[in-house]
Structure formats: C-alpha cells, structure tokens
Design an enzyme around this catalytic site. Structure first.
Site, PDB file in Angstrom:
ATOM      1  N   ILE A  12       0.697  -1.391  -0.119  1.00 31.59           N
ATOM      2  CA  ILE A  12       0.108  -0.139  -0.198  1.00 31.59           C
ATOM      3  C   ILE A  12       0.804   1.311  -0.239  1.00 31.59           C
ATOM      4  O   ILE A  12       0.714   2.136  -0.760  1.00 31.59           O
ATOM      5  CB  ILE A  12      -0.993   0.070   1.149  1.00 31.59           C
ATOM      6  CG1 ILE A  12      -1.826  -1.371   1.144  1.00 31.59           C
ATOM      7  CG2 ILE A  12      -1.863   1.174   1.281  1.00 31.59           C
ATOM      8  CD1 ILE A  12      -2.690  -1.581   2.233  1.00 31.59           C
ATOM      9  N   PHE A  80       2.636   3.093   7.616  1.00 25.01           N
ATOM     10  CA  PHE A  80       2.263   1.781   7.163  1.00 25.01           C
ATOM     11  C   PHE A  80       3.259   0.645   7.679  1.00 25.01           C
ATOM     12  O   PHE A  80       2.709  -0.607   7.505  1.00 25.01           O
ATOM     13  CB  PHE A  80       2.431   1.589   5.591  1.00 25.01           C
ATOM     14  CG  PHE A  80       1.937   2.676   4.615  1.00 25.01           C
ATOM     15  CD1 PHE A  80       0.713   2.554   4.215  1.00 25.01           C
ATOM     16  CD2 PHE A  80       2.627   3.847   4.179  1.00 25.01           C
ATOM     17  CE1 PHE A  80       0.112   3.588   3.363  1.00 25.01           C
ATOM     18  CE2 PHE A  80       2.276   4.615   3.228  1.00 25.01           C
ATOM     19  CZ  PHE A  80       0.765   4.449   2.943  1.00 25.01           C
ATOM     20  N   SER A 124      -7.422  -0.956  10.190  1.00 26.56           N
ATOM     21  CA  SER A 124      -7.908  -2.135   9.185  1.00 26.56           C
ATOM     22  C   SER A 124      -9.568  -2.335   9.575  1.00 26.56           C
ATOM     23  O   SER A 124      -9.757  -2.166  10.980  1.00 26.56           O
ATOM     24  CB  SER A 124      -7.197  -3.261   9.561  1.00 26.56           C
ATOM     25  OG  SER A 124      -7.903  -4.366   9.093  1.00 26.56           O
ATOM     26  N   ALA A 125     -10.325  -2.934   8.697  1.00 25.78           N
ATOM     27  CA  ALA A 125     -11.652  -3.109   9.006  1.00 25.78           C
ATOM     28  C   ALA A 125     -11.609  -4.242  10.086  1.00 25.78           C
ATOM     29  O   ALA A 125     -12.868  -4.822  10.730  1.00 25.78           O
ATOM     30  CB  ALA A 125     -12.408  -3.603   7.859  1.00 25.78           C
ATOM     31  N   THR A 126     -10.345  -5.009  10.531  1.00 17.63           N
ATOM     32  CA  THR A 126     -10.451  -5.993  11.418  1.00 17.63           C
ATOM     33  C   THR A 126     -11.036  -5.333  12.791  1.00 17.63           C
ATOM     34  O   THR A 126     -11.105  -6.324  13.464  1.00 17.63           O
ATOM     35  CB  THR A 126      -8.734  -6.501  11.330  1.00 17.63           C
ATOM     36  OG1 THR A 126      -8.816  -7.821  12.110  1.00 17.63           O
ATOM     37  CG2 THR A 126      -8.176  -5.409  11.938  1.00 17.63           C
ATOM     38  N   TYR A 148      -2.689  -9.445  15.639  1.00 14.44           N
ATOM     39  CA  TYR A 148      -2.557  -8.607  14.514  1.00 14.44           C
ATOM     40  C   TYR A 148      -3.521  -7.445  14.706  1.00 14.44           C
ATOM     41  O   TYR A 148      -3.220  -6.399  14.720  1.00 14.44           O
ATOM     42  CB  TYR A 148      -2.552  -9.066  13.012  1.00 14.44           C
ATOM     43  CG  TYR A 148      -3.043  -8.096  12.049  1.00 14.44           C
ATOM     44  CD1 TYR A 148      -2.015  -7.339  11.467  1.00 14.44           C
ATOM     45  CD2 TYR A 148      -4.095  -8.218  11.626  1.00 14.44           C
ATOM     46  CE1 TYR A 148      -2.188  -6.458  10.464  1.00 14.44           C
ATOM     47  CE2 TYR A 148      -4.649  -7.268  10.625  1.00 14.44           C
ATOM     48  CZ  TYR A 148      -3.556  -6.590   9.943  1.00 14.44           C
ATOM     49  OH  TYR A 148      -4.094  -5.721   9.110  1.00 14.44           O
ATOM     50  N   LYS A 152      -3.671  -3.080  15.521  1.00 13.23           N
ATOM     51  CA  LYS A 152      -4.485  -1.919  15.083  1.00 13.23           C
ATOM     52  C   LYS A 152      -5.419  -1.338  15.939  1.00 13.23           C
ATOM     53  O   LYS A 152      -5.277   0.139  15.994  1.00 13.23           O
ATOM     54  CB  LYS A 152      -5.207  -2.638  13.733  1.00 13.23           C
ATOM     55  CG  LYS A 152      -4.475  -3.023  12.847  1.00 13.23           C
ATOM     56  CD  LYS A 152      -3.678  -2.116  11.938  1.00 13.23           C
ATOM     57  CE  LYS A 152      -2.845  -2.878  10.787  1.00 13.23           C
ATOM     58  NZ  LYS A 152      -1.786  -1.860  10.444  1.00 13.23           N
ATOM     59  N   ASN A 197      -1.587 -15.940   2.128  1.00 10.69           N
ATOM     60  CA  ASN A 197      -2.776 -16.139   2.876  1.00 10.69           C
ATOM     61  C   ASN A 197      -4.021 -15.407   2.343  1.00 10.69           C
ATOM     62  O   ASN A 197      -4.963 -15.844   2.694  1.00 10.69           O
ATOM     63  CB  ASN A 197      -2.610 -15.292   4.258  1.00 10.69           C
ATOM     64  CG  ASN A 197      -1.403 -15.942   5.010  1.00 10.69           C
ATOM     65  OD1 ASN A 197      -1.492 -17.214   5.090  1.00 10.69           O
ATOM     66  ND2 ASN A 197      -0.409 -14.932   5.580  1.00 10.69           N
ATOM     67  N   ARG A 291     -12.087 -21.156   7.471  1.00 12.49           N
ATOM     68  CA  ARG A 291     -10.895 -20.803   8.082  1.00 12.49           C
ATOM     69  C   ARG A 291     -11.243 -20.101   9.449  1.00 12.49           C
ATOM     70  O   ARG A 291     -12.071 -19.185   9.522  1.00 12.49           O
ATOM     71  CB  ARG A 291     -10.255 -19.834   7.228  1.00 12.49           C
ATOM     72  CG  ARG A 291      -8.891 -19.291   7.815  1.00 12.49           C
ATOM     73  CD  ARG A 291      -7.967 -18.584   6.889  1.00 12.49           C
ATOM     74  NE  ARG A 291      -8.683 -17.224   6.326  1.00 12.49           N
ATOM     75  CZ  ARG A 291      -8.182 -16.295   5.622  1.00 12.49           C
ATOM     76  NH1 ARG A 291      -7.252 -16.675   5.105  1.00 12.49           N
ATOM     77  NH2 ARG A 291      -8.846 -15.154   5.205  1.00 12.49           N
ATOM     78  N   PRO A 292     -10.623 -20.504  10.585  1.00  7.25           N
ATOM     79  CA  PRO A 292     -11.064 -20.049  11.935  1.00  7.25           C
ATOM     80  C   PRO A 292     -10.816 -18.603  11.800  1.00  7.25           C
ATOM     81  O   PRO A 292      -9.639 -18.005  11.465  1.00  7.25           O
ATOM     82  CB  PRO A 292      -9.906 -20.625  12.769  1.00  7.25           C
ATOM     83  CG  PRO A 292      -9.310 -21.747  12.164  1.00  7.25           C
ATOM     84  CD  PRO A 292      -9.538 -21.571  10.768  1.00  7.25           C
ATOM     85  N   ASP A 294     -12.597 -16.133  10.631  1.00 14.90           N
ATOM     86  CA  ASP A 294     -13.348 -15.613   9.430  1.00 14.90           C
ATOM     87  C   ASP A 294     -14.700 -15.287   9.758  1.00 14.90           C
ATOM     88  O   ASP A 294     -15.487 -16.121  10.281  1.00 14.90           O
ATOM     89  CB  ASP A 294     -13.170 -16.316   8.426  1.00 14.90           C
ATOM     90  CG  ASP A 294     -11.841 -16.024   7.363  1.00 14.90           C
ATOM     91  OD1 ASP A 294     -10.809 -15.114   7.744  1.00 14.90           O
ATOM     92  OD2 ASP A 294     -11.679 -16.907   6.367  1.00 14.90           O
TER      93      ASP A 294
HETATM   94  N1  UDP Z   1     -10.387 -17.108   1.212  1.00 17.34           N
HETATM   95  C1  UDP Z   1     -10.309 -18.348   0.659  1.00 17.34           C
HETATM   96  N2  UDP Z   1      -9.269 -18.847   0.195  1.00 17.34           N
HETATM   97  C2  UDP Z   1      -8.258 -18.355   0.244  1.00 17.34           C
HETATM   98  C3  UDP Z   1      -7.911 -17.202   0.905  1.00 17.34           C
HETATM   99  C4  UDP Z   1      -9.165 -16.580   1.165  1.00 17.34           C
HETATM  100  O1  UDP Z   1     -11.399 -18.951   0.321  1.00 17.34           O
HETATM  101  O2  UDP Z   1      -6.839 -19.018  -0.032  1.00 17.34           O
HETATM  102  C5  UDP Z   1     -11.379 -16.400   1.718  1.00 17.34           C
HETATM  103  C6  UDP Z   1     -11.648 -15.805   3.071  1.00 17.34           C
HETATM  104  O3  UDP Z   1     -12.237 -17.018   3.699  1.00 17.34           O
HETATM  105  C7  UDP Z   1     -12.415 -14.888   2.935  1.00 17.34           C
HETATM  106  C8  UDP Z   1     -12.094 -14.130   1.681  1.00 17.34           C
HETATM  107  O4  UDP Z   1     -11.511 -15.097   0.908  1.00 17.34           O
HETATM  108  O5  UDP Z   1     -13.847 -15.101   2.965  1.00 17.34           O
HETATM  109  C9  UDP Z   1     -11.222 -12.961   1.970  1.00 17.34           C
HETATM  110  O6  UDP Z   1      -9.926 -13.406   2.517  1.00 17.34           O
HETATM  111  P1  UDP Z   1      -8.459 -12.514   2.638  1.00 17.34           P
HETATM  112  O7  UDP Z   1      -7.924 -13.362   3.601  1.00 17.34           O
HETATM  113  O8  UDP Z   1      -8.010 -12.157   1.473  1.00 17.34           O
HETATM  114  O9  UDP Z   1      -9.010 -11.209   3.486  1.00 17.34           O
HETATM  115  P2  UDP Z   1      -9.695 -11.046   5.253  1.00 17.34           P
HETATM  116  O10 UDP Z   1     -10.209 -12.566   5.407  1.00 17.34           O
HETATM  117  O11 UDP Z   1      -8.605 -10.728   5.805  1.00 17.34           O
HETATM  118  O12 UDP Z   1     -10.905 -10.125   4.597  1.00 17.34           O
END
Ligand code: UDP
Length: 337
Positions: A12, A80, A124-126, A148, A152, A197, A291-292, A294
């Site tokens: 970025i 950043f 981040s939106a996180t 992480y 933020k 990732n 994925r845990p 998410d």
């Molecule tokens: N995702 C996926 N496969 C991957 C990487 C991500 O299905 O190999 C999905 C993930 O579960 C989420 C979306 O794609 O729904 C965006 O994931 P990313 O890691 O890019 O961003 P974040 O989860 O941080 O918003």
C-alpha cells in the site's frame, strides 16, 4: 510538503507514494525491507520519473529514525510499517505487539519533538471484529480476534489519546477493507512471501500455475452463495484516499476514524468468476472448511470518506482482477530478479 512514509516500500505504501508524487507532495520513504523490497522503490522511480528519498531504517529504532526528522522538514506522516500476517500474530504475539506498537511510539515521540502535526494511520476493518452489523460504519463497537488486529486497535487508541493532549495534532485512522489489484503499469503490486494467505494473491498464483487450485474456506456461510463476502477495493483507489486524508488532516485537528472501502460486498465465488471473465483464465477450486476467525460478511459504509474526504472508490472488480493479473504475469517471482 514532505511526507514521511513509514513502511513506504510495501504494497500500500508504494502505491501511495506514487499518488503523493502525482498530487505534488514530496515523499520520504523509511523502510527496513523486512517484508518489502528495494526494487519496489526503483519501480516507483521508474513510474514517477522522480528520485525518491529513501532511508533504510527500522521505524522502531527511534535514535536512527531521528535522522530523518533532522534532515527533512516533515509535514505529515503516513504509518504503514507493521507485520501483517494474522496467523503468525497468533503464534508470535510478542513479535507483533512489540514491532507494531514500538514503531508508533518512535514516530509519535519524534512528532512531539519536531512538532509534526499530521499523522495518517493504516488501520483496518479488522477492528470491527466479528460484528454482523453490516455495512460497518465507524461508530460501531470495536474489538479484535487476533494480536495483529489488536495492534491496529491499540495503535488507534494511542493516536486518539495523543491527539487529546496535543491540540495542534491531527490524526486520520484509515480503516482499510480488502485492497487488491496493482498499479496499471504492472511494475508494482502485492508481493507476499511464500504461500499467500489472502485471496487475490492466491488466485493469481493459481492462474500462473504456481499453485494447483484455490481452496475456498467454507461455502456454508449465510451469504447469497455460501462463501465469505468482503469489500474489495483497488489499491490505487486506496492510495488516493491517503492523499485526501493528508489534505483533511492539514485543515482539521483531533482524531477521526474513516473507512476506506467501496461499500460493495463480493463473495469468494464472485471474485473467482470476475477473475476468470476479466482474464480468460480458469481458476480450479475446491471447497474446504471454514478458516478459523473468518466472519461471513464484511463491507464498508464509506459515507464518511465520501463526505469528509471527498473520496470515493472508482475502479471496478474487473479493473482489480485485470491489474492484479497484469502484475503477477509480468512478475512471476514478485520483486525477485
Ligand atoms: N479465502 C479463501 N481462500 C483463500 C484465501 C481467502 O476462500 O485461499 C476467503 C476468506 O475465507 C475470505 C475471503 O476469501 O472469505 C477474503 O480473505 P482474505 O484473507 O483475502 O481477507 P480477510 O479475510 O482478511 O478479509
């Protein structure tokens, strides 16, 4: 005006550096290349036709960092610099807390000493955690799911507290949604180490044949097609948001949180379909478990950015997919020559 870009050689930061030059600012990059490459800076110079002032310094090292403030009249800082791998942050929390907070402490103590009063932070939106209250607007309660994310969150709070006792200070806490894509030149882009990732870099490596297929993390979410929904925005739009944030911080004091997103949610399958259409390449995939950590759906209410910054994302998902692939195709090994 000189703008210090802490971590300015990263994904970025490098795109923001170009937009700052385009807007007439003078960027000064500080980066130790822990997770970026000096070649990115060369590429910025190629794109802008300008020599970019660069300090190869760890932003956490206040003593060394002071040199940058002594040698340049810094008018604004964009921060950043930081580690950003969610999974690694769970395994190595101390590494993340130390690095991601120390950099802010070093920058702020030098802001105090050198009277720098404009500070833009890469948040981040996180920070909205697992909130299901979409679209996310800035006044929602915040809370995080991993170290992480907490860095933020904590950095936002540190900056808000600093602003409270420094009346001339202005800080804009930019909450990014999901930046993807690359500069249209194909010379700079996202350059993850190892297996990516994030979704778009993974899709690009499947398209190039480097990875066999995409693993979609869950198709049983309460979304239209069952896959996770996110607010993807073009990194060049995001970069332009920083230029607007600097302008805003010069005119306004105090602290403010601002979302940078399009306000549109796309599912994982939407992204796969858009990529296939935009680039004419098939992306094989399998459905895996969730994925845990998410959540199902995340997208921005970008109205505050529209209103206060006069900023709106302009590029489409097709632009994002084309530019991401253009970068990957031209640089199959990233910045490795
Ligand atoms: N995702 C996926 N496969 C991957 C990487 C991500 O299905 O190999 C999905 C993930 O579960 C989420 C979306 O794609 O729904 C965006 O994931 P990313 O890691 O890019 O961003 P974040 O989860 O941080 O918003």
């Amino acid at each position: 005006m000189k703008v210090l870009l802490a971590g300015g050689a990263g994904y970025i930061g490098s795109h923001t550096c170009i937009e700052l030059v385009n807007a007439g600012f003078e960027p000064v990059i500080v980066d130790d290349f822990a997770n970026s490459s000096p070649i990115a800076v060369k590429r910025i110079e190629e794109i802008t036709g300008r020599k970019i002032r660069l300090y190869t310094i760890d932003v956490c090292n206040e003593e060394e960092l002071e040199k940058v403030f002594k040698e340049n009249e810094i008018g604004s800082i964009v921060h950043f610099a930081g580690y950003k791998a969610v999974g690694e942050s769970v395994k190595l929390p101390l590494k993340y807390y130390r690095n991601n907070l120390d950099s802010t402490f070093a920058l702020l103590s030098l802001c105090e000493k050198y009277d720098v009063n404009s500070f833009i932070f890469s948040s981040s939106a996180t920070v909205y955690g697992m909130s299901e209250d979409v679209p996310y607007h800035e006044d929602l309660p915040t809370g995080c799911l991993n170290p992480y994310g907490w860095t933020k969150y904590m950095n936002e709070q540190i900056l808000r507290d600093y602003a409270k006792v420094h009346p001339s200070f202005s800080t804009v806490l930019l909450r990014y949604f999901n930046p993807i894509g690359a500069h249209e030149s194909g010379l700079i882009g996202d350059n993850p180490e190892g297996i990516p990732n994030n979704l778009m870099p993974y899709v690009c490596q499947v398209a190039s044949g480097k990875l066999e297929k995409l693993h979609i993390f869950g198709n049983d979410y309460p979304t239209p097609d069952g896959t996770g929904v996110r607010d993807y925005l073009h990194v060049v739009d995001l970069a332009k948001g920083h230029v607007k944030a600097i302008d805003y911080s010069i005119e306004n004091k105090g602290s403010i949180e601002i979302n940078l997103g399009t306000g549109i949610g796309y599912s994982v399958l939407d992204v796969v379909n858009s990529f296939e259409k935009a680039n004419g390449i098939k992306i094989p995939y399998v459905i895996d478990g969730r994925r845990p950590g998410d959540n199902a759906t995340s997208y921005a209410d970008p109205s505050r950015a529209n209103k206060l910054l006069g900023w709106k994302a302009e590029k489409t998902i097709v632009d994002m997919c084309k530019d991401a692939w253009n970068w990957q195709k031209n640089n199959p090994r990233g910045y490795k020559e």
